[in-house]
Design a protein around this motif. Structure first.
Motif, PDB file in Angstrom:
ATOM      1  N   LEU A  33      45.055  32.869  44.519  1.00  0.00           N
ATOM      2  CA  LEU A  33      45.178  34.318  44.292  1.00  0.00           C
ATOM      3  C   LEU A  33      44.021  34.834  43.447  1.00  0.00           C
ATOM      4  O   LEU A  33      43.402  35.864  43.775  1.00  0.00           O
ATOM      5  N   LEU A  34      43.708  34.140  42.363  1.00  0.00           N
ATOM      6  CA  LEU A  34      42.624  34.576  41.479  1.00  0.00           C
ATOM      7  C   LEU A  34      41.277  34.531  42.195  1.00  0.00           C
ATOM      8  O   LEU A  34      40.437  35.431  42.020  1.00  0.00           O
ATOM      9  N   TYR A 296      38.445  35.671  34.968  1.00  0.00           N
ATOM     10  CA  TYR A 296      37.772  34.431  34.594  1.00  0.00           C
ATOM     11  C   TYR A 296      38.617  33.631  33.598  1.00  0.00           C
ATOM     12  O   TYR A 296      38.747  32.409  33.704  1.00  0.00           O
ATOM     13  N   LEU A 297      39.178  34.338  32.607  1.00  0.00           N
ATOM     14  CA  LEU A 297      39.995  33.673  31.589  1.00  0.00           C
ATOM     15  C   LEU A 297      41.216  33.006  32.212  1.00  0.00           C
ATOM     16  O   LEU A 297      41.579  31.873  31.844  1.00  0.00           O
ATOM     17  N   LEU A 298      41.843  33.675  33.163  1.00  0.00           N
ATOM     18  CA  LEU A 298      43.015  33.108  33.832  1.00  0.00           C
ATOM     19  C   LEU A 298      42.629  31.882  34.655  1.00  0.00           C
ATOM     20  O   LEU A 298      43.377  30.889  34.701  1.00  0.00           O
ATOM     21  N   LEU A 299      41.466  31.921  35.305  1.00  0.00           N
ATOM     22  CA  LEU A 299      40.992  30.757  36.061  1.00  0.00           C
ATOM     23  C   LEU A 299      40.755  29.566  35.140  1.00  0.00           C
ATOM     24  O   LEU A 299      41.149  28.432  35.443  1.00  0.00           O
ATOM     25  N   ILE A 300      40.106  29.821  34.010  1.00  0.00           N
ATOM     26  CA  ILE A 300      39.825  28.748  33.060  1.00  0.00           C
ATOM     27  C   ILE A 300      41.120  28.189  32.481  1.00  0.00           C
ATOM     28  O   ILE A 300      41.292  26.968  32.343  1.00  0.00           O
ATOM     29  N   ALA A 301      42.073  29.095  32.151  1.00  0.00           N
ATOM     30  CA  ALA A 301      43.355  28.657  31.613  1.00  0.00           C
ATOM     31  C   ALA A 301      44.109  27.795  32.620  1.00  0.00           C
ATOM     32  O   ALA A 301      44.694  26.759  32.268  1.00  0.00           O
TER      33      ALA A 301
END
Length: 381
Positions: A33-34, A296-301
């Motif tokens: 999704l991201l 980006y932050l959600l992908l890294i998390a």
């Protein structure tokens, strides 16, 4: 007892029937999704940054399609299978870099591509961003941790070979990302702090050596421009001055899609590649940049969650290094465009135009999905 056993079987059957298509394809729904959100945003911004070029838009969309297929295919393989083929991939990657050094395609003063006329043109250095951490993870996963000095030396030697070959192209930005991807694996493997302190202490003499014997004149000029962009406002300082002006003029909500002046009036060079976030900032303002950073932050998390849940050492080292390399990728591009870091030619992940980079990034997320979705099967073996 038999009745309980039958009920257990029937409940397992129900769970199997409820398995979604994504689970059967070993695809992580959150990551997918991201990534699709970034894909849509990329095409939206690229259309404006490229001067409404449908040709570039079609090429970027096709690269997304190829990358998504590669991601899904890679996700089907168990981490143990991927680890088995890592050494061969590393050797092939190094051989391709040697081919680039000997007879690569030259463009804009750099020899970074292999060009097969009428078939394909690609940049082998991009693939090393995945092959490098995979190789070090494969090597260290077979040894006791924390790694001994001889294992660290061997790992650094394997990192140095592609690093030097990419520096020769010259491509300092990609070479630093390859270096970071490999050293992240060493760090996650439990590198002793005294060795880390020694590496930090060696940064200054190494930097001096690179300045004197490795870096080209234009790369040195980029460092000097970073320290004082106004020293040459119409020359080397032009890009960073214009990018900062574009971001600043966007304000909170931006000027609106297709209404940016810095890119559409050709004040901003490389607006569809390295400096595309300046276009985003000008047209969508602080809000647009914050939304991009949130994705980006959600992908890294999510990548860090997958790392924590990995059930094999190879998977943990691989997932963690890929996630941290992606973080550095984002940090370096945004830092250089905003004037916080020297310009090193690193594109913005998933947003900047570039086919090889896009396919490589999506392949990396395919590895993350393979590590995550195969973990239950591994636990049962």
């Amino acid at each position: 007892m038999n009745g309980n056993f039958d009920r257990t079987l029937s409940s397992e059957d129900v769970m199997r029937r409820r398995a979604t298509l994504l689970q059967r394809l070993h695809v992580d729904g959150i990551l997918l999704l991201l990534l699709l959100v970034l894909a849509a945003g990329s095409l939206f911004v690229l259309y404006s940054a490229s001067g409404k070029s449908w040709d570039l838009l079609a090429k970027q969309a096709s690269s997304f399609g190829i990358g998504l297929v590669a991601m899904v295919v890679i996700a089907q393989f168990e981490p143990r299978f991927l680890a088995r083929w890592v050494p061969a991939g590393y050797v092939i990657g190094v051989l391709l870099l040697i081919v680039v050094d000997v007879m690569g395609h030259n463009a804009m003063g750099a020899t970074r591509w292999i060009n097969i006329p009428g078939v394909i043109r690609f940049q082998p250095a991009e693939f090393m961003k995945i092959l490098m951490p995979a190789t070090i993870a494969w090597y260290l996963a077979k040894r006791s941790l924390p790694p001994r000095l001889k294992h660290v030396i061997v790992s650094l030697a394997m990192i140095a070979v592609p690093f030097i070959l990419v520096v020769r192209q010259p491509d300092l930005g990609t070479s630093l990302l390859i270096l970071a991807s490999g050293t992240f694996v060493l760090f996650m493997a439990g590198l002793q702090w005294r060795w880390i302190a020694g590496a930090v202490a060696a940064v200054v003499p190494v930097a001096v050596g690179m300045w004197m014997f490795v870096m080209h004149d234009y790369q040195k000029q980029r460092i000097l421009t970073f320290l004082d962009p106004e020293s040459d406002p119409l020359g080397t300082g032009w890009n960073i001055i214009q990018s900062k002006a574009a971001i600043g003029s966007g304000g909170v909500f931006g000027k609106g899609w297709l209404l940016g002046t810095q890119s559409h009036l050709d004040f901003l060079p490389e607006s569809h590649t390295d400096f595309i976030i300046a276009v985003l900032g000008e047209e969508f303002g602080l809000v647009g940049i914050c939304l991009l950073l949130l994705v980006y932050l959600l992908l890294i998390a999510r990548g860090l969650v997958i790392t924590a849940q990995a059930q094999t050492l190879f998977g943990k080292l691989m997932a963690g290094s890929l996630t941290m390399t992606f973080f550095v990728y984002v940090l370096v591009n945004i830092g250089m465009v905003s004037g916080l870091l020297p310009v090193v030619g690193v594109p913005l992940p998933f947003i900047s135009y570039g086919g090889t980079s896009l396919v490589t990034l999506l392949s990396g997320f395919g590895v993350l999905m393979a590590v995550h979705t195969h973990r239950k099967w591994i636990a049962q073996v």
